[in-house]
Design an enzyme around this catalytic site. Structure first.
Site, PDB file in Angstrom:
ATOM      1  N   ASP A  39       9.335   2.506   1.722  1.00  0.00           N
ATOM      2  CA  ASP A  39       8.169   3.244   2.197  1.00  0.00           C
ATOM      3  C   ASP A  39       7.986   2.907   3.677  1.00  0.00           C
ATOM      4  O   ASP A  39       7.466   1.850   4.021  1.00  0.00           O
ATOM      5  CB  ASP A  39       6.943   2.833   1.365  1.00  0.00           C
ATOM      6  CG  ASP A  39       5.646   3.482   1.859  1.00  0.00           C
ATOM      7  OD1 ASP A  39       5.650   4.088   2.955  1.00  0.00           O
ATOM      8  OD2 ASP A  39       4.631   3.371   1.145  1.00  0.00           O
ATOM      9  N   LYS A  85       2.885   9.376   8.417  1.00  0.00           N
ATOM     10  CA  LYS A  85       2.021   9.066   9.570  1.00  0.00           C
ATOM     11  C   LYS A  85       2.500   9.557  10.943  1.00  0.00           C
ATOM     12  O   LYS A  85       2.038  10.572  11.439  1.00  0.00           O
ATOM     13  CB  LYS A  85       1.747   7.566   9.608  1.00  0.00           C
ATOM     14  CG  LYS A  85       0.811   7.132   8.468  1.00  0.00           C
ATOM     15  CD  LYS A  85       0.261   5.756   8.683  1.00  0.00           C
ATOM     16  CE  LYS A  85      -0.893   5.459   7.736  1.00  0.00           C
ATOM     17  NZ  LYS A  85      -0.522   4.916   6.427  1.00  0.00           N
ATOM     18  N   PHE A 139       0.858  -1.191   0.000  1.00  0.00           N
ATOM     19  CA  PHE A 139       0.000   0.000   0.000  1.00  0.00           C
ATOM     20  C   PHE A 139       0.889   1.236   0.000  1.00  0.00           C
ATOM     21  O   PHE A 139       1.722   1.395   0.881  1.00  0.00           O
ATOM     22  CB  PHE A 139      -0.935   0.034   1.220  1.00  0.00           C
ATOM     23  CG  PHE A 139      -1.857   1.230   1.197  1.00  0.00           C
ATOM     24  CD1 PHE A 139      -3.012   1.212   0.424  1.00  0.00           C
ATOM     25  CD2 PHE A 139      -1.541   2.372   1.903  1.00  0.00           C
ATOM     26  CE1 PHE A 139      -3.842   2.331   0.368  1.00  0.00           C
ATOM     27  CE2 PHE A 139      -2.369   3.499   1.857  1.00  0.00           C
ATOM     28  CZ  PHE A 139      -3.525   3.469   1.091  1.00  0.00           C
TER      29      PHE A 139
HETATM   30  C1  LIG Z   1      -0.775   5.225   5.084  1.00  0.00           C
HETATM   31  C2  LIG Z   1       0.276   4.823   4.134  1.00  0.00           C
HETATM   32  C3  LIG Z   1       0.529   5.570   2.968  1.00  0.00           C
HETATM   33  C4  LIG Z   1      -0.313   6.753   2.554  1.00  0.00           C
HETATM   34  O1  LIG Z   1      -0.200   7.809   3.468  1.00  0.00           O
HETATM   35  P1  LIG Z   1      -1.239   9.032   3.389  1.00  0.00           P
HETATM   36  O2  LIG Z   1      -0.704   9.990   4.419  1.00  0.00           O
HETATM   37  O3  LIG Z   1      -2.586   8.491   3.708  1.00  0.00           O
HETATM   38  O4  LIG Z   1      -1.164   9.572   2.014  1.00  0.00           O
HETATM   39  C5  LIG Z   1       1.583   5.182   2.153  1.00  0.00           C
HETATM   40  N1  LIG Z   1       2.335   4.118   2.469  1.00  0.00           N
HETATM   41  C6  LIG Z   1       2.127   3.388   3.575  1.00  0.00           C
HETATM   42  C7  LIG Z   1       3.021   2.228   3.883  1.00  0.00           C
HETATM   43  C8  LIG Z   1       1.083   3.704   4.437  1.00  0.00           C
HETATM   44  O5  LIG Z   1       0.855   2.945   5.524  1.00  0.00           O
END
Ligand SMILES: *Cc1c(COP(=O)(O)O)cnc(C)c1O
Length: 387
Positions: free
Chosen positions: A212, A241, A127
């Protein structure tokens, strides 16, 4: 409520205030918060140090634009680079925006060398966000349906399958983008051996490794960044986050040689890294250090994991306990939605990671007794939904 776009299937719950690991709804019911705003409330709710920082910074300067130098941003970049052993930081407002920035940087890096590499390989069940580029990067069809045509240049391979990854690399591959521990996609760990092999493959082919750590960064897994536990270094790292402890901020960090591909005018963000969000992030880092929260994540993570293992031994619906630190998943052999609802009614907030996995993301400063209390509520809920 009728004027809110219906993008979330919400339960009938309205949260009004929080303190530490607890939140209260509009009927003044209390809940243990093992969601923490989806790994955002790093220090729990209303941490006095963060409250003070935000109030002070608001009274001094909220925003002044990246057209000028911003001392708090300079300081935050320095701290994050020191911690990650990377060299340069770019600030934005969210995880998706951080990943967008990383994808743009990877393209520009090869463009500047006159090399036609533009493709990015990511994992299935990954994700990476909700923008067009990041849903194309995401390895789950559910985020893509109805939004085609999507940007091209992405390939997906199964996590922890180094052979599949080797096969997927070709002369157009610019980068490999991975979450060291998949959050949203089911709490799936990329093994250290796999990450080391990926790093070696990237070096061998001159490909960039983008990690990420939007969800796993900022101490969530027990080290400041999850990649430390695999003993590797990314070329580009994304954070968001938990970085601001609730104030929106994202970051992309990179090695100097890569980062230099972004020159004045090539990328930007109006709000990114403004004085308020950077002051908040600096305080989050300071509190993680001063309150020894990495140790707490390891110890409370062990406690939570052991308790979940005990529940696994007693409930047939539980298949596996997995994850790292305080990003743990309880993989079940049936949908967890009814269990989540039951937990909520008993005063425990937890979230799913895909249909069959219960995900736990408490604040990094959660204490022993709050975790014990969560076990009681979870056990009670398991008993009710399984009978
Ligand atoms: C939540 C998340 C995102 C997206 O972050 P947003 O602030 O909602 O755009 C991207 N990568 C990972 C691994 C995430 O958990």
């Amino acid at each position: 409520m009728n004027h809110i776009m219906n993008t979330y299937g919400r339960p009938p719950l309205t949260l009004l205030r929080g303190k530490g690991s607890r939140v209260w709804d509009d009927q003044n019911n209390e809940y243990l918060d093992f969601v923490a705003g989806i790994a955002v409330n790093t220090l729990g709710h209303a941490h006095p140090r963060l409250v003070q920082t935000i109030a002070q910074q608001a009274a001094t300067m909220l925003h002044c634009s990246n057209l000028y130098h911003i001392p708090k941003q300079i300081e935050l970049a320095e701290r994050l680079c020191q911690l990650s052993q990377l060299d340069r930081a770019f600030f934005c407002n969210s995880g998706a925006e951080a990943n967008e920035s990383a994808l743009k940087l990877a393209r520009k890096y090869f463009y500047d060398q006159g090399v036609n590499r533009f493709e990015v390989i990511t994992a299935t069940q990954s994700f990476h966000g909700r923008t067009m580029q990041t849903i194309a990067a995401t390895g789950q069809d559910k985020v893509k349906v109805g939004f085609e045509p999507l940007p091209i240049g992405f390939k997906h391979i199964a996590l922890n399958d180094i052979h599949a990854l080797t096969q997927a690399i070709d002369k157009h591959t610019a980068a490999i983008l991975l979450e060291p521990l998949q959050g949203e996609g089911g709490v799936n760990l990329a093994t250290p051996a796999y990450l080391q092999a990926v790093r070696a493959l990237c070096d061998q082919h001159g490909i960039l490794l983008i990690l990420d750590e939007v969800q796993t960064g900022m101490g969530r897994t027990g080290s400041m960044f999850a990649f430390e536990q695999a003993n590797i270094q990314p070329d580009i790292l994304t954070l968001a986050k938990g970085l601001g402890g609730g104030v929106p901020i994202g970051a992309m960090l990179a090695k100097k040689a890569v980062a230099s591909a972004l020159s004045p005018g090539t990328h930007g963000s109006t709000f990114g890294g403004n004085p308020l969000s950077c002051a908040a992030a600096l305080t989050v880092l300071t509190v993680i250090e001063e309150e020894h929260l990495l140790e707490n994540v390891c110890e409370r993570g062990q406690q939570l994991r052991q308790g979940l293992e005990h529940l696994k031994a007693r409930f047939d619906c539980i298949d596996e306990v997995r994850g790292q630190g305080l990003l743990l998943g309880l993989a079940c052999n049936k949908p967890v939605a009814p269990l989540i609802e039951c937990c909520r009614q008993h005063g425990l907030l937890v979230l799913p990671a895909g249909p069959n996995v219960l995900r736990f993301l408490p604040p990094l400063n959660i204490n022993t007794s709050d975790i014990n209390e969560a076990f009681l509520l979870l056990e009670k809920s398991l008993n009710e939904v399984t009978t």
